[in-house]
Design a protein around this motif. Sequence first.
Motif, PDB file in Angstrom:
ATOM      1  N   PHE A 146       0.835  -1.204   0.000  1.00  0.00           N
ATOM      2  CA  PHE A 146       0.000   0.000   0.000  1.00  0.00           C
ATOM      3  C   PHE A 146       0.865   1.247   0.000  1.00  0.00           C
ATOM      4  O   PHE A 146       0.672   2.155  -0.821  1.00  0.00           O
ATOM      5  CB  PHE A 146      -0.920  -0.017   1.224  1.00  0.00           C
TER       6      PHE A 146
ATOM      7  N   LEU B  19       1.523   3.949  -2.937  1.00  0.00           N
ATOM      8  CA  LEU B  19       1.137   5.323  -2.637  1.00  0.00           C
ATOM      9  C   LEU B  19       2.283   6.289  -2.899  1.00  0.00           C
ATOM     10  O   LEU B  19       2.069   7.434  -3.315  1.00  0.00           O
ATOM     11  CB  LEU B  19       0.680   5.424  -1.184  1.00  0.00           C
TER      12      LEU B  19
ATOM     13  N   LEU C 118      -2.452   6.977  -6.011  1.00  0.00           N
ATOM     14  CA  LEU C 118      -3.485   6.908  -4.978  1.00  0.00           C
ATOM     15  C   LEU C 118      -4.581   5.927  -5.357  1.00  0.00           C
ATOM     16  O   LEU C 118      -5.080   5.187  -4.503  1.00  0.00           O
ATOM     17  CB  LEU C 118      -4.089   8.298  -4.754  1.00  0.00           C
TER      18      LEU C 118
ATOM     19  N   LEU D 156      -5.697   2.723  -3.113  1.00  0.00           N
ATOM     20  CA  LEU D 156      -7.046   2.562  -2.565  1.00  0.00           C
ATOM     21  C   LEU D 156      -7.632   1.197  -2.929  1.00  0.00           C
ATOM     22  O   LEU D 156      -8.410   0.628  -2.155  1.00  0.00           O
ATOM     23  CB  LEU D 156      -7.958   3.681  -3.080  1.00  0.00           C
TER      24      LEU D 156
ATOM     25  N   ALA E 210      -6.290  -1.106  -0.420  1.00  0.00           N
ATOM     26  CA  ALA E 210      -7.037  -0.928   0.825  1.00  0.00           C
ATOM     27  C   ALA E 210      -8.406  -1.593   0.748  1.00  0.00           C
ATOM     28  O   ALA E 210      -8.886  -2.185   1.731  1.00  0.00           O
ATOM     29  CB  ALA E 210      -7.187   0.558   1.134  1.00  0.00           C
ATOM     30  N   SER E 211      -9.045  -1.523  -0.426  1.00  0.00           N
ATOM     31  CA  SER E 211     -10.350  -2.157  -0.603  1.00  0.00           C
ATOM     32  C   SER E 211     -10.255  -3.671  -0.485  1.00  0.00           C
ATOM     33  O   SER E 211     -11.126  -4.321   0.111  1.00  0.00           O
ATOM     34  CB  SER E 211     -10.925  -1.773  -1.976  1.00  0.00           C
TER      35      SER E 211
ATOM     36  N   VAL F  38     -10.035   5.713   9.792  1.00  0.00           N
ATOM     37  CA  VAL F  38      -9.901   6.242   8.420  1.00  0.00           C
ATOM     38  C   VAL F  38     -10.533   7.626   8.320  1.00  0.00           C
ATOM     39  O   VAL F  38      -9.948   8.552   7.743  1.00  0.00           O
ATOM     40  CB  VAL F  38     -10.547   5.270   7.409  1.00  0.00           C
TER      41      VAL F  38
ATOM     42  N   PHE G 176     -14.572  -2.054  -6.211  1.00  0.00           N
ATOM     43  CA  PHE G 176     -14.070  -0.702  -5.966  1.00  0.00           C
ATOM     44  C   PHE G 176     -13.640  -0.028  -7.258  1.00  0.00           C
ATOM     45  O   PHE G 176     -13.913   1.163  -7.469  1.00  0.00           O
ATOM     46  CB  PHE G 176     -12.895  -0.736  -4.987  1.00  0.00           C
TER      47      PHE G 176
ATOM     48  N   GLN H 288     -15.380   3.370  -8.445  1.00  0.00           N
ATOM     49  CA  GLN H 288     -14.552   4.563  -8.490  1.00  0.00           C
ATOM     50  C   GLN H 288     -14.513   5.159  -9.892  1.00  0.00           C
ATOM     51  O   GLN H 288     -14.603   6.381 -10.065  1.00  0.00           O
ATOM     52  CB  GLN H 288     -13.135   4.233  -8.007  1.00  0.00           C
TER      53      GLN H 288
ATOM     54  N   THR I 296      -8.894   9.518 -10.121  1.00  0.00           N
ATOM     55  CA  THR I 296      -7.733   8.774  -9.645  1.00  0.00           C
ATOM     56  C   THR I 296      -7.001   8.014 -10.741  1.00  0.00           C
ATOM     57  O   THR I 296      -5.935   7.462 -10.505  1.00  0.00           O
ATOM     58  CB  THR I 296      -8.158   7.759  -8.561  1.00  0.00           C
TER      59      THR I 296
END
Length: 394
Positions: free
Chosen positions: A160, A164, A169, A173, A176-177, A200, A335, A339, A351
Amino acid sequence: MEERKTGFQQIDYTLLFLLFVLMCFSLLAIYSGSGQYFTDDPTHYVKRQIIWFIVGIIIMVSVMVLDYDLFKNFSIPLYGVGVMLLLLVAYSSLGVFRNGSQRWLNVGPAEIQPSEFMKIFLIIALAHMLYRVTVNRGAKDLQSDLMIVAKVCAIGLPPFFLILSQPDLGTALVIASIMATMLLMSGVAWRILCVLGLGVVGGILSLVYLHNYNFELFSKFIASHQLDRIYGWLDPYEHQGTYGYQLVNAMRGIGSGQLYGSGYMNGVQTQSDRIPEIHTDFIFTVIGEEFGFLGATILIVTYFLLFYRMVIIALTCNNLFGTYLVSGVIGLLVFQAFQNVAMTIGLMPITGLALPFISYGGSALLTNMIAMGIVLNVNIRTRHYMFETEESSM
């Protein structure tokens, strides 16, 4: 009583049909959105996408025919290779810097994006870890739940932060999902998940505070181009000449599609080269403008049915390792789809995430096809019972 089926009978043909529908959407949208870039050969990107689909199908079938239990043997090596590739991107001369980010690795005649394949490696590593923890778990208590959270973080946070720092980003993410979805399926107590969620939210509020009162410190966490995207998202019309240019034109295109769309190859925004990267990140604009609300609805319903089938496969699988694998794929694809669609209509910041199975591209498409191969693999090897009881499914 076990209901015996052959391998071909166990294949989820509904899932394959939905994938075929998405492929058709992809080729139609890419042809319409990319023809302006190659006037001599308007099929340039379409032909390349067809090649990627063929390669992706071959890889998907290859992943599907292997016994997914074998993935346990390779979970640690694959994870290690993924982290090593991310380190090479960041700290070696093989890393390729482009458009403000260093995300690619130069491997001779081609470039690869290790962060894409890290998604799959992470899913396998987390699934194996959660499987071992769950099988060997004694009484379910707060201490064991915290241990699961700690192990998920220990595996997921290194990639992650490496992703990053590229900076990327969007892909971070996605990582993270995947972590959040697999934690949810692990049976960790809700109060722990709520605390993590509040953490968060607290982190986001802290960034807002730093932006307003300590911008110098804030800039160490958020890159300037990422902040520009946030400004363009919060007030796109105020910045339509700069940061909000892409979003404003995308929303105008989707809005002008109305109910039935402007017609295939007749979208004003799509065909006028006003939306950069329309055949990749902003391909939903093509569908919204030229196929209208009905076309966009069909696409979203197709995604919904695809994800629904995956949830059913995860819930009916009588092997915890298979359940965790499919859960990770769900976190990966849901996700990305949400997104991408949300950023083109102004609900989320831009993103740069591709729309799964639709956007033009190689690394992302191959990653998603591998993910589909894993889901089909799990479904093929799930035993179904005519009279299933709670004990027989355990």
